[in-house]
Scaffold this motif. Structure first.
Motif, PDB file in Angstrom:
ATOM      1  N   TRP A  11      17.175  41.380  16.844  1.00 60.77           N
ATOM      2  CA  TRP A  11      18.577  41.371  16.419  1.00 60.77           C
ATOM      3  C   TRP A  11      19.350  40.278  17.162  1.00 60.77           C
ATOM      4  O   TRP A  11      20.143  39.551  16.561  1.00 60.77           O
ATOM      5  CB  TRP A  11      19.188  42.743  16.678  1.00 60.77           C
ATOM      6  CG  TRP A  11      20.692  42.746  16.708  1.00 60.77           C
ATOM      7  CD1 TRP A  11      21.533  42.535  15.653  1.00 60.77           C
ATOM      8  CD2 TRP A  11      21.517  42.944  17.851  1.00 60.77           C
ATOM      9  NE1 TRP A  11      22.831  42.606  16.079  1.00 60.77           N
ATOM     10  CE2 TRP A  11      22.858  42.849  17.426  1.00 60.77           C
ATOM     11  CE3 TRP A  11      21.254  43.194  19.197  1.00 60.77           C
ATOM     12  CZ2 TRP A  11      23.920  43.003  18.296  1.00 60.77           C
ATOM     13  CZ3 TRP A  11      22.319  43.357  20.047  1.00 60.77           C
ATOM     14  CH2 TRP A  11      23.633  43.260  19.599  1.00 60.77           C
ATOM     15  N   SER A  12      19.108  40.159  18.448  1.00 60.78           N
ATOM     16  CA  SER A  12      19.798  39.132  19.232  1.00 60.78           C
ATOM     17  C   SER A  12      19.407  37.735  18.769  1.00 60.78           C
ATOM     18  O   SER A  12      20.246  36.838  18.678  1.00 60.78           O
ATOM     19  CB  SER A  12      19.474  39.299  20.715  1.00 60.78           C
ATOM     20  OG  SER A  12      19.979  40.523  21.190  1.00 60.78           O
ATOM     21  N   ASP A  15      20.996  36.957  15.557  1.00 58.26           N
ATOM     22  CA  ASP A  15      22.427  36.800  15.782  1.00 58.26           C
ATOM     23  C   ASP A  15      22.733  35.442  16.407  1.00 58.26           C
ATOM     24  O   ASP A  15      23.878  35.160  16.737  1.00 58.26           O
ATOM     25  CB  ASP A  15      22.912  37.941  16.693  1.00 58.26           C
ATOM     26  CG  ASP A  15      24.418  38.075  16.725  1.00 58.26           C
ATOM     27  OD1 ASP A  15      25.060  37.809  15.701  1.00 58.26           O
ATOM     28  OD2 ASP A  15      24.950  38.463  17.788  1.00 58.26           O
TER      29      ASP A  15
END
Length: 80
Positions: A11-12, A15
């Protein structure tokens, strides 16, 4: 735990976070999961009540009597 950390890392990355931010998020996630796991295990241990056999053994030790009678130590079916 590894799956949650991998999801946080992915997710990071998606992102568009920097590598330092990804590492910080992964470490924070690992620490939070480990502390939560510890607290759950601690709560389970504290909530566990001793069973009847444990209470009898505790009382026997406090009285100075053996916790297990000597005749219970012989194997079943023994001629002794």
């Amino acid at each position: 735990m590894a799956m949650v950390i991998a999801i946080v890392a992915l997710w990071s990355y998606l992102d568009a976070a920097s590598w330092g931010t990804i590492l910080l998020r992964v470490l924070a996630c690992a620490v939070i999961l480990q502390v939560g796991y510890f607290l759950v295990i601690l709560a389970m241990v504290l909530r566990a009540s001793p069973n009847t056999a444990e209470i009898k053994n505790t009382k026997a030790v406090a009285d100075g009597t053996p916790a297990v009678p000597a005749d219970d130590l012989t194997p079943k079916g023994s001629a002794h």
